[in-house]
Design an enzyme around this catalytic site. Structure first.
Site, PDB file in Angstrom:
ATOM      1  N   ASN A  26       0.799  -1.234   0.000  1.00  0.00           N
ATOM      2  CA  ASN A  26       0.000   0.000   0.000  1.00  0.00           C
ATOM      3  C   ASN A  26       0.829   1.279   0.000  1.00  0.00           C
ATOM      4  O   ASN A  26       0.471   2.257   0.654  1.00  0.00           O
ATOM      5  CB  ASN A  26      -0.964   0.012   1.192  1.00  0.00           C
ATOM      6  CG  ASN A  26      -1.920  -1.144   1.158  1.00  0.00           C
ATOM      7  OD1 ASN A  26      -2.625  -1.328   0.182  1.00  0.00           O
ATOM      8  ND2 ASN A  26      -1.926  -1.943   2.203  1.00  0.00           N
ATOM      9  N   LYS A 114       0.866 -12.477  -2.503  1.00  0.00           N
ATOM     10  CA  LYS A 114       1.770 -11.585  -3.249  1.00  0.00           C
ATOM     11  C   LYS A 114       3.108 -11.435  -2.532  1.00  0.00           C
ATOM     12  O   LYS A 114       4.172 -11.528  -3.145  1.00  0.00           O
ATOM     13  CB  LYS A 114       1.119 -10.217  -3.465  1.00  0.00           C
ATOM     14  CG  LYS A 114       2.021  -9.223  -4.183  1.00  0.00           C
ATOM     15  CD  LYS A 114       2.254  -8.055  -3.295  1.00  0.00           C
ATOM     16  CE  LYS A 114       3.244  -7.071  -3.880  1.00  0.00           C
ATOM     17  NZ  LYS A 114       3.557  -6.015  -2.944  1.00  0.00           N
ATOM     18  N   HIS A 134      -1.085  -4.045 -10.141  1.00  0.00           N
ATOM     19  CA  HIS A 134      -0.863  -3.784 -11.565  1.00  0.00           C
ATOM     20  C   HIS A 134      -1.077  -5.044 -12.401  1.00  0.00           C
ATOM     21  O   HIS A 134      -1.782  -5.006 -13.411  1.00  0.00           O
ATOM     22  CB  HIS A 134       0.555  -3.244 -11.789  1.00  0.00           C
ATOM     23  CG  HIS A 134       0.855  -2.014 -10.998  1.00  0.00           C
ATOM     24  ND1 HIS A 134       0.215  -0.816 -11.214  1.00  0.00           N
ATOM     25  CD2 HIS A 134       1.709  -1.806  -9.974  1.00  0.00           C
ATOM     26  CE1 HIS A 134       0.676   0.086 -10.367  1.00  0.00           C
ATOM     27  NE2 HIS A 134       1.572  -0.487  -9.599  1.00  0.00           N
TER      28      HIS A 134
END
Length: 179
Positions: A26, A114, A134
Site C-alpha cells: 500500500n 503476493k 498492476h
C-alpha cells in the site's frame, strides 16, 4: 533478474526480503525503499527491531504509511522467529520446498500470496509469479482470468499458466506497464 538498487532483487537475506515486501504494501516503491533503508540504518539487526519500542520503529518507517500496522506485523514475526528458532532469521527457508516456504510465510499475519510470491521469486530465485495490483488489473483487462477473479485467484491461475522461464520477465514487464 537484475539486481536493481534498493529493490526486492537486491535483498539477499530472506528476512530482509520479507520485511521489505511488507513495507511495500500500500505504498510506492520509493517510499518503501526509503523506509527499509532508514529501518536498517536505525536498527542494524533484526534483534534490535524485535526488542525496540514500537513507537521508535513507527517513527522510522512512517514515510511508507501504515507504520503502526507494519511495525506490529514485523515485530510479531520477529518474536515468533525468536521463540521458535532462537534467532531472527529465515535463512533456513532457502533449503525448503516452495510449498514449505508458502506454508511458513503464510502463517504470519499480514503475509499473503503476493508477499510470499515476491520472496520466492526475487530473493529465493524460484519460479513464481507475484500478482500485485498492476498485474491483477492487466490480467483482468486482457481477459486472462474471469472478471470476478480476486487477486489470489489470479495468482493461482497465472502461476499455473505462465511458463517458468518467463515468469520473472513478464512480472517485471506488467508491473512497469501498469505503473
Amino acid at each position: 533478474p537484475k539486481q536493481e538498487e534498493g529493490g526486492c532483487g537486491s535483498r539477499h537475506l530472506v528476512l530482509d526480503a520479507l520485511v521489505g515486501t511488507i513495507l511495500s504494501q500500500n505504498t510506492t516503491d520509493v517510499q518503501s525503499h526509503r523506509s527499509f533503508a532508514a529501518l536498517k540504518q536505525a536498527f542494524p539487526t533484526w534483534e534490535m527491531v524485535r526488542t525496540s519500542p514500537p513507537a521508535a520503529i513507527e517513527a522510522v518507517i512512517k514515510s511508507c504509511g501504515l507504520a503502526e500496522t507494519k511495525t506490529a506485523r514485523v515485530q510479531a514475526i520477529l518474536q515468533l522467529l525468536h521463540d521458535e528458532r532462537g534467532e531472527c532469521s529465515l535463512e533456513h527457508l532457502r533449503e525448503a520446498s516452495d510449498e514449505a516456504v508458502k506454508r511458513v510465510l503464510g502463517s504470519y499475519k499480514g503475509v499473503g500470496a503476493k508477499t510470499i510470491s515476491c520472496v520466492l521469486m526475487f530473493c529465493l530465485k524460484r519460479f513464481d509469479f507475484p500478482v500485485d495490483t498492476h498485474v491483477w488489473k492487466i490480467a483482468l483487462a486482457l481477459n486472462w482470468v474471469p472478471k470476478a477473479a480476486t487477486r489470489d485467484q489470479t495468482y493461482e491461475h497465472l502461476n499455473a499458466k505462465v511458463p517458468d522461464e518467463i515468469k520473472y520477465a513478464l512480472h517485471v514487464l506488467l508491473v512497469k506497464h501498469g505503473k
